[in-house]
Scaffold this motif. Structure first.
Motif, mmCIF file in Angstrom:
data_model
loop_
_atom_site.group_PDB
_atom_site.id
_atom_site.type_symbol
_atom_site.label_atom_id
_atom_site.label_comp_id
_atom_site.label_asym_id
_atom_site.label_seq_id
_atom_site.Cartn_x
_atom_site.Cartn_y
_atom_site.Cartn_z
ATOM 1 N N PHE A 13 0.659 -1.285 0.268
ATOM 2 C CA PHE A 13 0.211 0.064 0.128
ATOM 3 C C PHE A 13 0.883 1.197 -0.118
ATOM 4 C CE2 PHE A 13 -2.692 3.203 2.014
ATOM 5 C CZ PHE A 13 -3.880 2.958 1.150
ATOM 6 N N SER A 14 1.771 1.207 0.777
ATOM 7 C CA SER A 14 2.654 2.432 0.780
ATOM 8 C C SER A 14 3.337 3.006 -0.433
ATOM 9 C CB SER A 14 3.839 2.556 1.963
ATOM 10 O OG SER A 14 4.572 1.206 1.842
ATOM 11 N N GLN A 15 3.756 1.828 -1.120
ATOM 12 C CA GLN A 15 4.353 1.874 -2.478
ATOM 13 C C GLN A 15 3.217 2.561 -3.571
ATOM 14 O OE1 GLN A 15 5.780 -2.187 -3.134
ATOM 15 N NE2 GLN A 15 7.664 -1.547 -2.114
ATOM 16 N N LEU A 16 2.088 1.993 -3.357
ATOM 17 C CA LEU A 16 1.210 2.465 -4.279
ATOM 18 C C LEU A 16 0.772 3.841 -3.991
ATOM 19 C CD1 LEU A 16 -1.377 -0.633 -4.241
ATOM 20 C CD2 LEU A 16 0.401 -0.036 -6.018
ATOM 21 N N LEU A 17 0.644 4.406 -2.771
ATOM 22 C CA LEU A 17 0.674 5.706 -2.373
ATOM 23 C C LEU A 17 1.699 6.315 -3.087
ATOM 24 C CD1 LEU A 17 -0.678 5.760 1.233
ATOM 25 C CD2 LEU A 17 -2.054 6.198 -0.843
ATOM 26 N N ALA A 18 2.786 6.002 -2.896
ATOM 27 C CA ALA A 18 4.187 6.727 -3.360
ATOM 28 C C ALA A 18 3.745 6.996 -5.145
ATOM 29 C CB ALA A 18 5.074 6.257 -3.198
ATOM 30 N N ARG A 19 3.257 5.857 -5.609
ATOM 31 C CA ARG A 19 3.028 5.944 -7.160
ATOM 32 C C ARG A 19 1.912 6.899 -7.377
ATOM 33 N NH1 ARG A 19 2.872 -0.180 -8.888
ATOM 34 N NH2 ARG A 19 1.979 0.635 -10.642
ATOM 35 N N ALA A 20 0.820 7.035 -6.806
ATOM 36 C CA ALA A 20 -0.063 7.928 -6.698
ATOM 37 C C ALA A 20 0.247 9.329 -6.588
ATOM 38 C CB ALA A 20 -1.530 7.579 -5.629
ATOM 39 N N GLU A 21 1.258 9.539 -5.496
ATOM 40 C CA GLU A 21 1.547 10.898 -5.436
ATOM 41 C C GLU A 21 2.340 11.362 -6.876
ATOM 42 O OE1 GLU A 21 2.550 11.769 -0.898
ATOM 43 O OE2 GLU A 21 4.051 10.402 -2.000
ATOM 44 N N GLY A 32 -10.755 -10.153 -10.228
ATOM 45 C CA GLY A 32 -10.856 -9.807 -11.556
ATOM 46 C C GLY A 32 -11.533 -8.369 -11.756
ATOM 47 N N LYS A 33 -12.400 -8.028 -10.791
ATOM 48 C CA LYS A 33 -13.379 -6.994 -11.267
ATOM 49 C C LYS A 33 -12.818 -5.848 -10.323
ATOM 50 C CE LYS A 33 -17.558 -9.947 -11.301
ATOM 51 N NZ LYS A 33 -18.823 -10.242 -10.722
ATOM 52 N N PRO A 34 -12.917 -4.563 -11.140
ATOM 53 C CA PRO A 34 -12.313 -3.313 -10.572
ATOM 54 C C PRO A 34 -13.374 -2.979 -9.425
ATOM 55 C CG PRO A 34 -12.263 -3.318 -12.973
ATOM 56 C CD PRO A 34 -12.996 -4.293 -12.718
ATOM 57 N N ILE A 35 -12.827 -2.635 -8.373
ATOM 58 C CA ILE A 35 -13.636 -1.926 -7.297
ATOM 59 C C ILE A 35 -13.096 -0.585 -6.858
ATOM 60 C CG2 ILE A 35 -14.133 -4.428 -6.466
ATOM 61 C CD1 ILE A 35 -12.053 -4.050 -4.212
ATOM 62 N N ALA A 36 -11.998 0.019 -7.038
ATOM 63 C CA ALA A 36 -11.482 1.121 -6.575
ATOM 64 C C ALA A 36 -10.358 1.649 -7.471
ATOM 65 C CB ALA A 36 -11.098 1.097 -5.257
ATOM 66 N N THR A 37 -10.122 2.774 -7.742
ATOM 67 C CA THR A 37 -8.998 3.504 -8.051
ATOM 68 C C THR A 37 -8.376 4.505 -7.259
ATOM 69 O OG1 THR A 37 -10.468 3.512 -10.240
ATOM 70 C CG2 THR A 37 -8.488 5.058 -10.067
ATOM 71 N N LEU A 38 -6.913 4.263 -7.311
ATOM 72 C CA LEU A 38 -6.035 4.845 -6.431
ATOM 73 C C LEU A 38 -5.314 5.709 -7.391
ATOM 74 C CD1 LEU A 38 -4.822 5.372 -3.492
ATOM 75 C CD2 LEU A 38 -3.199 3.469 -4.089
#
Length: 77
Positions: A13-21, A32-38
């Motif tokens: 999660f912390s790595q995904l947050l860094a990528r979102a930043e 396999g079904k999308p539930i959220a977008t970060l």
């Protein structure tokens, strides 16, 4: 846009947050079904600059004076 399952999202999660930043959008999927977008937040507030309100109002000359009426209005005396 990359799709990541929920298990991998929890694990990194912390790595995904860094990528979102950095501006990247990541889709999180369950079974396999999308539930959220970060992703990065889009700025909703326009910054106020000094002088933006120049001329929009005037401060009266007696702004900081205190009268007997003010005393009565505030303290009821």
């Amino acid at each position: 846009m990359e799709v990541i399952n929920t298990f991998a999202a929890k694990r990194s999660f912390s790595q995904l947050l860094a990528r979102a930043e950095q501006g990247e959008e990541i889709t999180i999927a369950r079974n396999g079904k999308p539930i959220a977008t970060l992703g990065p937040l889009k700025s909703q507030v326009t910054p106020v600059r000094l002088g933006d309100l120049k001329g929009a109002f005037t401060v009266p000359d007696d702004f900081d004076s205190w009268s007997e009426q003010d005393e009565e209005d505030w303290f009821g005396q």
